[in-house]
Design a protein around this motif. Sequence first.
Motif, PDB file in Angstrom:
ATOM      1  N   LEU A 150      16.447  -1.928 -15.568  1.00  0.00           N
ATOM      2  CA  LEU A 150      15.779  -0.628 -15.678  1.00  0.00           C
ATOM      3  C   LEU A 150      14.484  -0.705 -16.468  1.00  0.00           C
ATOM      4  CD1 LEU A 150      18.888   1.609 -16.490  1.00  0.00           C
ATOM      5  CD2 LEU A 150      17.701   1.420 -14.295  1.00  0.00           C
ATOM      6  N   VAL A 151      14.234  -1.853 -17.099  1.00  0.00           N
ATOM      7  CA  VAL A 151      13.023  -2.014 -17.910  1.00  0.00           C
ATOM      8  C   VAL A 151      11.894  -2.453 -16.980  1.00  0.00           C
ATOM      9  CG1 VAL A 151      11.973  -3.176 -19.877  1.00  0.00           C
ATOM     10  CG2 VAL A 151      14.412  -2.598 -19.920  1.00  0.00           C
ATOM     11  N   ILE A 152      11.136  -1.485 -16.513  1.00  0.00           N
ATOM     12  CA  ILE A 152      10.071  -1.719 -15.538  1.00  0.00           C
ATOM     13  C   ILE A 152       8.778  -1.160 -16.113  1.00  0.00           C
ATOM     14  CG2 ILE A 152       9.294  -1.321 -13.180  1.00  0.00           C
ATOM     15  CD1 ILE A 152      12.216  -0.874 -12.401  1.00  0.00           C
ATOM     16  N   GLY A 153       7.761  -1.981 -16.202  1.00  0.00           N
ATOM     17  CA  GLY A 153       6.501  -1.577 -16.812  1.00  0.00           C
ATOM     18  C   GLY A 153       5.806  -0.466 -16.055  1.00  0.00           C
ATOM     19  N   PRO A 154       4.903   0.252 -16.722  1.00  0.00           N
ATOM     20  CA  PRO A 154       4.232   1.405 -16.099  1.00  0.00           C
ATOM     21  C   PRO A 154       3.319   1.035 -14.948  1.00  0.00           C
ATOM     22  CG  PRO A 154       3.261   0.895 -18.251  1.00  0.00           C
ATOM     23  CD  PRO A 154       4.492   0.056 -18.129  1.00  0.00           C
ATOM     24  N   ASP A 155       2.909  -0.222 -14.869  1.00  0.00           N
ATOM     25  CA  ASP A 155       2.008  -0.635 -13.787  1.00  0.00           C
ATOM     26  C   ASP A 155       2.744  -1.233 -12.592  1.00  0.00           C
ATOM     27  OD1 ASP A 155      -0.213   0.084 -15.360  1.00  0.00           O
ATOM     28  OD2 ASP A 155      -0.182  -1.865 -16.364  1.00  0.00           O
ATOM     29  N   GLU A 156       4.079  -1.258 -12.649  1.00  0.00           N
ATOM     30  CA  GLU A 156       4.851  -1.907 -11.599  1.00  0.00           C
ATOM     31  C   GLU A 156       5.267  -0.917 -10.506  1.00  0.00           C
ATOM     32  OE1 GLU A 156       5.109  -5.183 -11.674  1.00  0.00           O
ATOM     33  OE2 GLU A 156       3.920  -4.970 -13.491  1.00  0.00           O
ATOM     34  N   THR A 158      37.573  -4.355 -20.474  1.00  0.00           N
ATOM     35  CA  THR A 158      36.381  -4.499 -21.325  1.00  0.00           C
ATOM     36  C   THR A 158      35.590  -3.196 -21.461  1.00  0.00           C
ATOM     37  OG1 THR A 158      35.119  -5.353 -19.432  1.00  0.00           O
ATOM     38  CG2 THR A 158      36.111  -6.964 -20.912  1.00  0.00           C
ATOM     39  N   PRO A 159      36.169  -2.188 -22.091  1.00  0.00           N
ATOM     40  CA  PRO A 159      35.432  -0.932 -22.291  1.00  0.00           C
ATOM     41  C   PRO A 159      34.172  -1.171 -23.121  1.00  0.00           C
ATOM     42  CG  PRO A 159      37.389  -1.007 -23.677  1.00  0.00           C
ATOM     43  CD  PRO A 159      37.494  -2.175 -22.750  1.00  0.00           C
ATOM     44  N   HIS A 160      33.127  -0.428 -22.810  1.00  0.00           N
ATOM     45  CA  HIS A 160      31.833  -0.662 -23.450  1.00  0.00           C
ATOM     46  C   HIS A 160      31.312   0.548 -24.207  1.00  0.00           C
ATOM     47  CE1 HIS A 160      30.166   1.681 -20.122  1.00  0.00           C
ATOM     48  NE2 HIS A 160      30.974   0.964 -19.349  1.00  0.00           N
ATOM     49  N   GLY A 161      31.667   1.748 -23.753  1.00  0.00           N
ATOM     50  CA  GLY A 161      31.263   2.953 -24.459  1.00  0.00           C
ATOM     51  C   GLY A 161      29.784   3.268 -24.408  1.00  0.00           C
ATOM     52  N   VAL A 162      29.045   2.677 -23.477  1.00  0.00           N
ATOM     53  CA  VAL A 162      27.605   2.937 -23.388  1.00  0.00           C
ATOM     54  C   VAL A 162      27.362   4.280 -22.702  1.00  0.00           C
ATOM     55  CG1 VAL A 162      25.428   2.149 -22.396  1.00  0.00           C
ATOM     56  CG2 VAL A 162      27.051   0.482 -23.304  1.00  0.00           C
ATOM     57  N   PRO A 163      26.669   5.218 -23.363  1.00  0.00           N
ATOM     58  CA  PRO A 163      26.354   6.498 -22.700  1.00  0.00           C
ATOM     59  C   PRO A 163      25.229   6.302 -21.690  1.00  0.00           C
ATOM     60  CG  PRO A 163      25.416   6.444 -24.903  1.00  0.00           C
ATOM     61  CD  PRO A 163      26.190   5.173 -24.753  1.00  0.00           C
ATOM     62  N   ALA A 212      19.485   6.071 -19.756  1.00  0.00           N
ATOM     63  CA  ALA A 212      18.399   6.588 -18.918  1.00  0.00           C
ATOM     64  C   ALA A 212      17.215   7.030 -19.774  1.00  0.00           C
ATOM     65  CB  ALA A 212      18.911   7.746 -18.066  1.00  0.00           C
ATOM     66  N   ILE A 213      17.489   7.730 -20.869  1.00  0.00           N
ATOM     67  CA  ILE A 213      16.406   8.178 -21.746  1.00  0.00           C
ATOM     68  C   ILE A 213      15.645   6.976 -22.319  1.00  0.00           C
ATOM     69  CG2 ILE A 213      15.920   9.323 -23.941  1.00  0.00           C
ATOM     70  CD1 ILE A 213      18.260  11.207 -23.321  1.00  0.00           C
ATOM     71  N   GLY A 230      10.780   7.038  -9.102  1.00  0.00           N
ATOM     72  CA  GLY A 230      11.521   6.168  -9.999  1.00  0.00           C
ATOM     73  C   GLY A 230      13.013   6.192  -9.774  1.00  0.00           C
ATOM     74  N   ILE A 231      13.726   5.637 -10.726  1.00  0.00           N
ATOM     75  CA  ILE A 231      15.169   5.446 -10.640  1.00  0.00           C
ATOM     76  C   ILE A 231      15.883   6.622 -11.295  1.00  0.00           C
ATOM     77  CG2 ILE A 231      17.079   3.966 -11.391  1.00  0.00           C
ATOM     78  CD1 ILE A 231      15.061   1.627 -11.307  1.00  0.00           C
ATOM     79  N   THR A 232      16.961   7.066 -10.669  1.00  0.00           N
ATOM     80  CA  THR A 232      17.793   8.131 -11.221  1.00  0.00           C
ATOM     81  C   THR A 232      19.235   7.662 -11.258  1.00  0.00           C
ATOM     82  OG1 THR A 232      16.354   9.876 -10.349  1.00  0.00           O
ATOM     83  CG2 THR A 232      18.578  10.520 -11.006  1.00  0.00           C
ATOM     84  N   ILE A 233      19.854   7.694 -12.433  1.00  0.00           N
ATOM     85  CA  ILE A 233      21.272   7.378 -12.559  1.00  0.00           C
ATOM     86  C   ILE A 233      22.077   8.638 -12.255  1.00  0.00           C
ATOM     87  CG2 ILE A 233      23.097   6.640 -14.132  1.00  0.00           C
ATOM     88  CD1 ILE A 233      20.966   5.103 -15.710  1.00  0.00           C
TER      89      ILE A 233
END
Length: 591
Positions: A480-486, A524-529, A534-535, A562-565
């Motif tokens: 999800l880490v995509i630069g502004p020029d990409e 393997t629970p991760h608990g990542v919100p 996304a924010i 862009g991408i939407t989760i």
Amino acid sequence: MPDQQPSATAVALTLVDELAAQGVTDVVVSPGSRSAPLSLAVAAHEGLRMHVRVDERSAAFLALGLARGAGRPTALVCSSGTATANYHPAVMEADAAGVGVIVLTADRPPELRDIGANQTATQQHLYGGAVRWFHEVSAGGDRPGAYLRSVVARAMALAAGGVAPAGPVHLNVPLREPLLDDTATALPGHPGGSTVAASPSARSGPASRMGDAGPDRAGPRPAGSAGTGAATWLPAPVEVLAGRRGLVIAGEGAVGGDDVLDVAAALGWPVLAEPTSGLRHRDPAIRTGHWLAASEAFVGGHRPEVVVQLGRPVLSRPVGAIVAGCEQVVVCDPLDRGWDPQRNARLVLPVAFAEWAAPAVDGAERVEGWLDAWRDADDRAGAVLDRLLDEGTDPTELGLVRDLARALPDDSVLTVASSLAIRHLNETMPVRNGLRVVGNRGVSGIDGFVSTAVGVALAHDGPAVALAGDLSMVHDMTGLVIGPDEPVPALPIVVINNDGGGIFDLLPYGSGVAPATFRRLFATPHGVPLGGLAITTGAGYLGLDEMADLPGALDDAWANPGITIVEVTTDTPTETARYHRIREAIAAELG
């Protein structure tokens, strides 16, 4: 090496120019110092679309997705050292799945190896047997330009496939300092420099200095162009197929399309096609093959005499049991990849099934009622499945996946993660036209999923969507880490979030293991919100509360750049119980 060796910049310009001449359109670049000449050459070429990613693993899977989506090889560029190792998972997938990727790893020159020089590692044959070809590029000799172009031409031919399966190629490129010299004035960003389009039709500047005539550029061979003429020793198809109760079982990598379905219909055979086979789009494809195969009563009365296997079907254990229990299994594969997961093939034929079987179709004897019995059972099982999935309004895993496959418009592409998501799609996807399904089914890893989906979407001319479990999503957060020029596609990623690996509740690992240990080691629970993720990465976010909201959520995601989760929260014990209830209800219906 001789003093007259071309500069690093000239080597890079020539290699990159020839990539474009050979038909490459997309290059993914991982930033680095030693690879600067290659990266700048890519940026300078007007015929190439450049993508830049910070994480090399994500970069490699992006290239894999671009190659899958476009059906042509893509190129990867990275610096020396550990950067090269991070490409390895995607190279393994490209190898097993037959996807063309050309990996260019910059390297220190030989005199800096084995003496403790900074950022120097052993990069020769780094990817082992996972590549179709490894070559360390040098630029010596009387005609360095012709040599460099011939290297790229061979790399492209092997990556594109044809007679042999497509796959990855590794070119290791040692570059001496100065990395940028007087020829670098042709590269963007150099003081006083200007961007030069080093196109194959009009090479100028430093590219022309190494423009020695290279090989003829026929470009990559189109998919399916392998020679498939039937060898004279092949058994007569009428003797193997005609008058037999048969099944065509197709998985990832199946060769053929409508011609396979035409032959199967003429023989009176059902087709059990996994979603990524490309064959679940019309009759005689069967939607509920997994559930029918899980019914002992149905299989007991409808056991095939012949199974024709196309590709590598591995998503359903009950279907695999049918193949394992059949005495006459025929594997048809013009690329001769040796795919026989059950290890019981009686015939392995290096030919496309429809081409070989066509002579058996005209006037061939059919087993009356065989196909009709499978169609009838498919209708009945599908009705039970849909009735149980339509209970209530809360999202369910199986119901969501079914509704997603139904809701996508024609000319859509759906990229599906491995593990439970692809299995749920196999269990519920309707037989329909207009939907292409893509998944990393070569070695079936969950890594790199987001990046693969982005690449597929960028290469697809039409609506794109992705489907994943939460672990696949979290595993490739850097995708999800995509630069502004990409370039970024309008891509909804539908995520089934059960806070862990729900598939393990359906596998025989929990018996005798303490619940806390089982959850820690397997779920393997991760608990990542995911909303917070996304924010952080600048993606959009939608939470799906009711099944009926799915079409609107997709439309909203496609309307935004862009991408939407799109997150759907589920509970693994509830979903596991629902799965077993459906299986038992279908078995009772088929009784």
